[in-house]
Design an enzyme around this catalytic site. Sequence first.
Site, PDB file in Angstrom:
ATOM      1  N   LYS A 137       1.256 -15.725   0.939  1.00  0.00           N
ATOM      2  CA  LYS A 137       1.568 -14.295   1.087  1.00  0.00           C
ATOM      3  C   LYS A 137       2.380 -14.096   2.359  1.00  0.00           C
ATOM      4  CE  LYS A 137      -1.503 -10.664  -0.678  1.00  0.00           C
ATOM      5  NZ  LYS A 137      -2.669  -9.821  -0.360  1.00  0.00           N
TER       6      LYS A 137
HETATM    7  O1  G3P Z   1      -4.201  -6.727  -1.587  1.00  0.00           O
HETATM    8  C1  G3P Z   1      -3.964  -5.645  -0.725  1.00  0.00           C
HETATM    9  C2  G3P Z   1      -5.195  -4.822  -0.605  1.00  0.00           C
HETATM   10  O2  G3P Z   1      -6.271  -5.621  -0.121  1.00  0.00           O
HETATM   11  C3  G3P Z   1      -5.022  -3.630   0.287  1.00  0.00           C
HETATM   12  O3  G3P Z   1      -5.968  -2.705  -0.118  1.00  0.00           O
HETATM   13  O4  G3P Z   1      -7.493  -0.784   0.107  1.00  0.00           O
HETATM   14  O5  G3P Z   1      -6.628  -1.985   2.156  1.00  0.00           O
HETATM   15  O6  G3P Z   1      -5.086  -0.566   0.790  1.00  0.00           O
HETATM   16  P1  G3P Z   1      -6.313  -1.460   0.797  1.00  0.00           P
END
Ligand code: G3P
Length: 217
Positions: free
Chosen positions: A83
């Site tokens: 990533k």
């Molecule tokens: O894969 C990306 C994800 O983990 C981000 O999620 O909820 O932190 O926006 P969030």
Amino acid sequence: MKFFVDTADTAEIADLAATGMVDGVTTNPSLIKKSGRDIIEVTKEICGLTDGPVSAEVVALDHETMMKEAEVLRKIADNIAIKVPLTVDGLKTCKALTNDGTMVNVTLCFSANQALLAAKAGATFISPFVGRHDDNGFDGMKLIDDIRLIYDNYAYETEILVASIRHPVHVLESARIGADVATMPPNVIRGLFKHVLTDKGIEGFLKDWEATGQNIG
Ligand code: G3P
């Protein structure tokens, strides 16, 4: 549509993998912190829980150091996807890694133009963050729709990996648009199975079956 689990919690991954619904895993520095574990150790364990891609994120900001970190991460297992952030250095690293056959997931995408750049850099996956987009008053699903249109216009093979999913409607809308992958927290995957009328239907069937006094087998 492929379902990835967005967590570094190996117990959750193992439990969901048993449903047969898990096609891969995504992690990021925040999820590694949440796991409380060493990144190499936990990522190695995750790679053994699924045959699908496991995204492990570099943390450097410059191309040269990203490449060094990617070298460490991709040695963990054959199903590692590296990533990288959607920056100039991240896309330089993406191009270099995909040119030698390494899967790359370009993350922190918030515009269709960024997604266009990632496809031109040969990304295996692009991760538009729909939840954070919505959180800030933008339209996360419109972003996915725009990317799908642009990728189809040019037959780009980069897979749209919808990330930052908050609820089952994000999954439904992503599937309607034709995204390739939805990566979601364990609770969202479990929520996909649930419907109050299914629960009520099972309850009613079992109540009536009990009244027959019969057993099967
Ligand atoms: O894969 C990306 C994800 O983990 C981000 O999620 O909820 O932190 O926006 P969030």
